[in-house]
Design an enzyme around this catalytic site. Structure first.
Site, mmCIF file in Angstrom:
data_model
loop_
_atom_site.group_PDB
_atom_site.id
_atom_site.type_symbol
_atom_site.label_atom_id
_atom_site.label_comp_id
_atom_site.label_asym_id
_atom_site.label_seq_id
_atom_site.Cartn_x
_atom_site.Cartn_y
_atom_site.Cartn_z
ATOM 1 N N TYR A 76 0.790 -1.231 0.000
ATOM 2 C CA TYR A 76 0.000 0.000 0.000
ATOM 3 C C TYR A 76 0.829 1.292 0.000
ATOM 4 O O TYR A 76 0.290 2.364 0.238
ATOM 5 C CB TYR A 76 -0.951 0.055 1.216
ATOM 6 C CG TYR A 76 -2.090 -0.936 1.222
ATOM 7 C CD1 TYR A 76 -1.869 -2.302 1.292
ATOM 8 C CD2 TYR A 76 -3.425 -0.497 1.199
ATOM 9 C CE1 TYR A 76 -2.915 -3.213 1.330
ATOM 10 C CE2 TYR A 76 -4.489 -1.404 1.240
ATOM 11 C CZ TYR A 76 -4.220 -2.767 1.300
ATOM 12 O OH TYR A 76 -5.256 -3.661 1.347
ATOM 13 N N GLY A 91 -10.610 -7.384 4.784
ATOM 14 C CA GLY A 91 -11.183 -8.561 5.437
ATOM 15 C C GLY A 91 -10.281 -8.996 6.590
ATOM 16 O O GLY A 91 -9.056 -8.876 6.507
ATOM 17 N N ASP A 92 -10.907 -9.517 7.660
ATOM 18 C CA ASP A 92 -10.079 -9.868 8.828
ATOM 19 C C ASP A 92 -9.236 -11.126 8.588
ATOM 20 O O ASP A 92 -8.494 -11.564 9.473
ATOM 21 C CB ASP A 92 -10.931 -10.007 10.101
ATOM 22 C CG ASP A 92 -11.969 -11.115 9.995
ATOM 23 O OD1 ASP A 92 -12.047 -11.760 8.930
ATOM 24 O OD2 ASP A 92 -12.702 -11.322 10.984
ATOM 25 N N THR A 123 -16.641 -12.590 5.198
ATOM 26 C CA THR A 123 -17.952 -13.200 4.989
ATOM 27 C C THR A 123 -17.781 -14.702 4.744
ATOM 28 O O THR A 123 -17.054 -15.108 3.847
ATOM 29 C CB THR A 123 -18.646 -12.568 3.762
ATOM 30 O OG1 THR A 123 -18.414 -11.172 3.825
ATOM 31 C CG2 THR A 123 -20.111 -12.875 3.727
ATOM 32 N N ASP A 205 16.617 -42.584 -14.104
ATOM 33 C CA ASP A 205 16.195 -41.450 -14.934
ATOM 34 C C ASP A 205 16.697 -41.652 -16.368
ATOM 35 O O ASP A 205 17.600 -40.960 -16.821
ATOM 36 C CB ASP A 205 16.770 -40.169 -14.293
ATOM 37 C CG ASP A 205 16.410 -38.901 -15.035
ATOM 38 O OD1 ASP A 205 15.429 -38.921 -15.807
ATOM 39 O OD2 ASP A 205 17.121 -37.888 -14.845
HETATM 40 C C1 SPV Z 1 15.628 -33.245 -13.880
HETATM 41 O O1 SPV Z 1 15.298 -32.654 -12.851
HETATM 42 O O2 SPV Z 1 15.186 -34.350 -14.189
HETATM 43 C C2 SPV Z 1 16.574 -32.608 -14.802
HETATM 44 C C3 SPV Z 1 17.544 -31.640 -14.287
HETATM 45 O O3 SPV Z 1 16.558 -32.948 -15.955
HETATM 46 S S1 SPV Z 1 19.001 -32.513 -13.952
HETATM 47 O O4 SPV Z 1 18.667 -33.604 -13.038
HETATM 48 O O5 SPV Z 1 19.946 -31.593 -13.397
HETATM 49 O O6 SPV Z 1 19.479 -33.064 -15.226
HETATM 50 MG MG MG Z 2 15.439 -34.648 -16.346
#
Ligand code: SPV
Ligand code: MG
Length: 432
Positions: A76, A91-92, A123, A205
């Site tokens: 503000y 609002g509270d 409300t 992965d």
């Molecule tokens: C993931 O998070 O799967 C990525 C980023 O691809 S890394 O793990 O740094 O490759």
């Molecule tokens: Mg990745």
């Protein structure tokens, strides 16, 4: 005549708002502040689904509203300096939680000239509750969620994305707010990491977890959150498959996919050259990006090209050449990755890329070069920072220690102190 001030960010007017205006009217001339889009996006408040101009028109149309101004400061400051309202009504609900710091600040400021803060009971009427819920639900809808990443890139110095791999982690990213030095902070977006999505399933992965399963994770997250999603698309797979992935992601309301310029068996980048990984040629990866862009149906969706040249020791010139080529092929952003402890090569890339290209968003993932701050990244032209795996990495050691200690002590008493109370667990999830 005294001046009563009320700040609105709503895009619908319900009885709660009308009650607030009536209370303001009792005290004087009613000025409504339309909280600017920029501030709303920055603070991740419930983002309106109509434009700022339409909200101004909406507030002006309320009987008893004498004037509408734009409020550019969450705390503000601009309003207090320019208008010096005698009363600021709210609002509270701001008596508790992170908004309390705004209230405290406003009280300290208005008391300097004898102004007053008035907390109006929030409300809780069923119809009002439903209207609030509908507004929030609208934000979770694909067409609103999808475009929010582009809006945030426009408006924020840097977009902060945190990894989420489940409904629960999505909720943590959605709801965590901290107050520091009188300012509120939250994450802006979610990153659906291939590493964490795979790890959660006990899988490596290596693009083993298939898209159907990855989409299921997205759905778990979209069901309970509203923030925009950046999806880790690994290599994007075959170009013929990638075009379908783009369409599916758009349909689900995902804002961006990041694909990396690797081919064959993809391994996690943080292995670098310790494992065999093959980089795709500039031509083939450019073709994948271009095919994805051709398949895309909405203007909102982004295909971001991730460059692995620094990870695979191919050098800075190669990384820059690829960046140029991928932007030319239609990429909406560039992610540059590194596994060095120091951020130097990332910063050199960003500086050099920015001398040639001032607009294409740059994304970085500071898992290894984690000493760099968001402020420093902004100075080097970075637009999105992704905290790619920290939730998974913090949860795993905590769970493992608990499992070990229960085995060690043949009971659960010793671990209890560091656990979340059952009461908090059962209230963590909102009930309908
Ligand atoms: C993931 O998070 O799967 C990525 C980023 O691809 S890394 O793990 O740094 O490759
Ligand atoms: Mg990745």
């Amino acid at each position: 005549m005294k001046k009563s001030y009320v700040c609105f960010c709503t895009d619908i007017i319900h009885e709660g708002h009308l009650n607030m205006i009536a209370e303001a009217k009792k005290r004087g001339r009613v000025i409504v502040g339309c909280l600017s889009e920029k501030v709303i996006l920055r603070y991740n408040k419930i983002i309106p689904t109509i434009s700022q101009d339409d909200r101004i028109r909406l507030y002006k149309s309320i009987e008893d509203v004498d004037e509408v101004v734009v409020q550019e400061d969450m705390f503000y400051d601009d309003v207090i300096t320019l208008i010096q309202p005698d009363y600021i009504l709210h609002g509270d609900n701001w008596l508790e939680g992170p908004m309390r710091s705004i209230r405290d600040y406003v009280i300290s400021k208005v008391s300097e000239y004898g102004g007053e803060v008035v907390d109006i009971p929030y409300t809780t009427d069923e119809r009002v509750k439903k209207a609030d819920l509908q507004r929030r639900e609208k934000l979770a809808m694909p067409e609103y969620r999808r475009k929010r990443l582009r809006q945030l890139i426009e408006l924020c110095p840097i977009v902060k994305a945190m990894e989420a791999h489940s409904g629960l982690t999505g909720l943590i990213v959605e709801k965590t707010v901290v107050e520091r030095e009188g300012k509120l902070d939250q994450f802006d977006a979610m990153w659906i990491s291939s590493l964490c999505d795979s790890t959660e399933k006990g899988k490596p992965d290596i693009e083993l977890v298939d898209m159907t399963s990855r989409f299921r994770t997205i759905e778990d997250i979209t069901e309970v959150t509203t923030k925009p999603i950046i999806f880790d698309g690994d290599t994007g797979g075959l170009t013929e498959h990638f075009v379908y992935t783009v369409r599916s992601l758009e349909r689900m309301g995902v804002s961006a996919v990041i694909i990396e310029d690797k081919k064959g068996l993809k391994k996690n980048s943080l292995f670098g050259t310790e494992v065999e990984q093959t980089q795709a040629s500039i031509e083939e990866f450019s073709e994948k990006i271009a095919a994805g862009k051709r398949a895309q149906l909405t203007d909102d969706f982004m295909i971001i090209a991730r460059i692995e040249s620094l990870i695979l020791d191919r050098g800075m010139e190669d990384a820059l050449e690829r960046a140029r080529a991928f932007v030319k092929a239609g990429a909406d952003g560039i992610m540059i990755h590194s596994r060095k402890k120091e951020p130097d090569e990332i910063l050199e890339f960003c500086d050099r890329f920015r001398t040639e290209d001032r607009t294409t968003p740059i994304v970085v993932v500071p898992s290894s070069f984690n000493s760099i701050t968001e402020g420093e990244l902004v100075q080097h032209g970075v637009n999105i920072v992704i905290y790619a795996n920290q939730l998974t990495r913090s949860a795993f050691p905590a769970m493992q220690k608990t499992a070990e200690d229960i085995l060690k002590y043949h009971r659960a008493k010793e671990v209890d102190e560091r656990l979340m109370p059952i009461r908090d667990v059962i209230t963590l999830i909102d009930e309908l």
